[in-house]
Scaffold this active site. Sequence first.
Site, PDB file in Angstrom:
ATOM      1  N   HIS A  53       0.806  -1.228   0.000  1.00  0.00           N
ATOM      2  CA  HIS A  53       0.000   0.000   0.000  1.00  0.00           C
ATOM      3  C   HIS A  53       0.847   1.290   0.000  1.00  0.00           C
ATOM      4  CE1 HIS A  53      -2.753   3.145   1.169  1.00  0.00           C
ATOM      5  NE2 HIS A  53      -2.201   3.217   2.374  1.00  0.00           N
ATOM      6  N   GLU A  81       1.351   5.490  12.606  1.00  0.00           N
ATOM      7  CA  GLU A  81       0.043   5.101  13.095  1.00  0.00           C
ATOM      8  C   GLU A  81      -0.062   3.598  13.344  1.00  0.00           C
ATOM      9  OE1 GLU A  81      -3.126   7.209  11.260  1.00  0.00           O
ATOM     10  OE2 GLU A  81      -4.608   5.737  11.921  1.00  0.00           O
ATOM     11  N   ASP A  82       0.575   2.807  12.510  1.00  0.00           N
ATOM     12  CA  ASP A  82       0.346   1.357  12.563  1.00  0.00           C
ATOM     13  C   ASP A  82       1.502   0.531  13.113  1.00  0.00           C
ATOM     14  OD1 ASP A  82      -2.020   1.984  11.386  1.00  0.00           O
ATOM     15  OD2 ASP A  82      -1.393   1.471   9.353  1.00  0.00           O
TER      16      ASP A  82
HETATM   17 MN    MN Z   1      -2.469   4.663   4.043  1.00  0.00          MN
END
Ligand code: MN
Length: 515
Positions: A53, A81-82
């Site tokens: 992605h 964020e992840d």
């Molecule tokens: Mn994204």
Amino acid sequence: MEHMTKPNVDGLLEKIKKYEPEADLDLVRLAFDFANDAHQGQKRKSGEPYIVHPLATAELLAEMNVPISIIIAGLLHDVPEDTPVTIEDIRKNFGDDISSMVAGITKLGKIKYRGIDRYVENLRKMFVAMASDIRVILIKFADRINNLSTLSALPPAKQIRIAQESLEIYAPIANRLGINKMRAKLEDLSFKHSMPKEYEWVTGLVDRAIKVKKGYVEKVKTLLEAELKRNEINFEAIDGRVKHKYSLYRKLLKHERDIIQIHDIIALRIIVPKLSDCYAVLGIIHQTWKPLKGRIKDYISQPKPNGYQSLHTTVFCEGGEIVEFQIRTNVMHEEAERGIAAHWQYDEAGKVASPEVRKQMKWVKDLAKQHLDTKSGPEFLESLETLKIDVFQDRIFVFTPKGDVIDLPEGATPVDFAYAIHSQIGNTCVGARVNDHIVSLETRLFSGDCCEIIVDKDRTSPNPDWLSFIKTSTARSHIRSGAKSRLTRWIKNFGEERESKKERAEQRATHKKNR
Ligand code: MN
């Protein structure tokens, strides 16, 4: 899955090399490895390794020919964020500029509201992010385009939500910033998921048009090429461009879904080296085929509000078929495709904005200021309505008697025009002259109109009745505050009057007493 080729950065590097041969490709490779390590073990909903992605996001950005700092931020955009890796880690490895972009995207990420609150909160965050660094929005567009193309892996309700949000918020902003290439992708991918039946219908129409017209377009192209060569007029390319599906859909809705009335499903686009060549080509086209009345549009001398430039003409072509031609220089073409993204190429620092970027930034900042202060109740909903009109409506151009151009939303009136020039002109306007005719203040203006405002200097405040027909938020907020100040003046006068009555009564009393 072991036999699958591992996602790799080579394709991205190739894309960058094409437009920026001097770029520091090692740094891009480093960012890819960094993101790949951080996302190690994570999977997309589709089952693919997560890195696919951010890599696709970076490739979409590379297709816009942006500086590599933006591409690197695109590779890293989901890391904080992840994954356990923080913004601070990114700053240490890639510096302040890139880490601040990544921080900007991370802030855009989480919105937990529902319904209208969600919509508003999303816009609010978007404008704040854009106003502080407009590059962030480009990365967000690329992120969203890739998410839309892998939408099928999500539950249907979420698919529709993301698609509608992209159509109502992201695409109009991309349009306003002139980033046509991304706008078309956002719209067509969203269209497919939010209105599948309509999408299928339009896809059928486009496929048929291509099938039926392909040979014909080739024939016209050959004829025009020969004609241009014979007249020694320079051109670089002639191509049949196919209208993107969502914009065809919107046009069909305007014409009672009648495909016969639409002449630009496939238009011929001529790219030339110089501005003067544009008009020379137009001349040859009109010499060869008869133009339709009122269909010649000179967006070169009068560009669209988002900066779009081209000459358009529609003619009765070979065999009486109606064909549209679009003529532009290479530079105009690049700008039409990439909008503000085309303006970074010239300043390496990325942050040193060109005048065009600065103009757009001002627009974003004004908007953020006007609409996004906390408001409540009906006033808030009303401001949301004008916001939608300001941002998402098609724009018109209206001229002042001196030839200055005022950019307004479709349906705007002389009052909107007056306020767009100056609040004082708005507050004191009593009438208008449009193309030399006296008209009432609620008259609808059209692109190309010349408007002159008649003012009455003695007028002290705007008429609140104007609120029923004005279209711009500038006019609305001035009329409201004008009405408010009139109210406070009245209250104040009333108070003073009471005071003086009281005083007079007291004086009378004293007088009586002293008598
Ligand atoms: Mn994204």
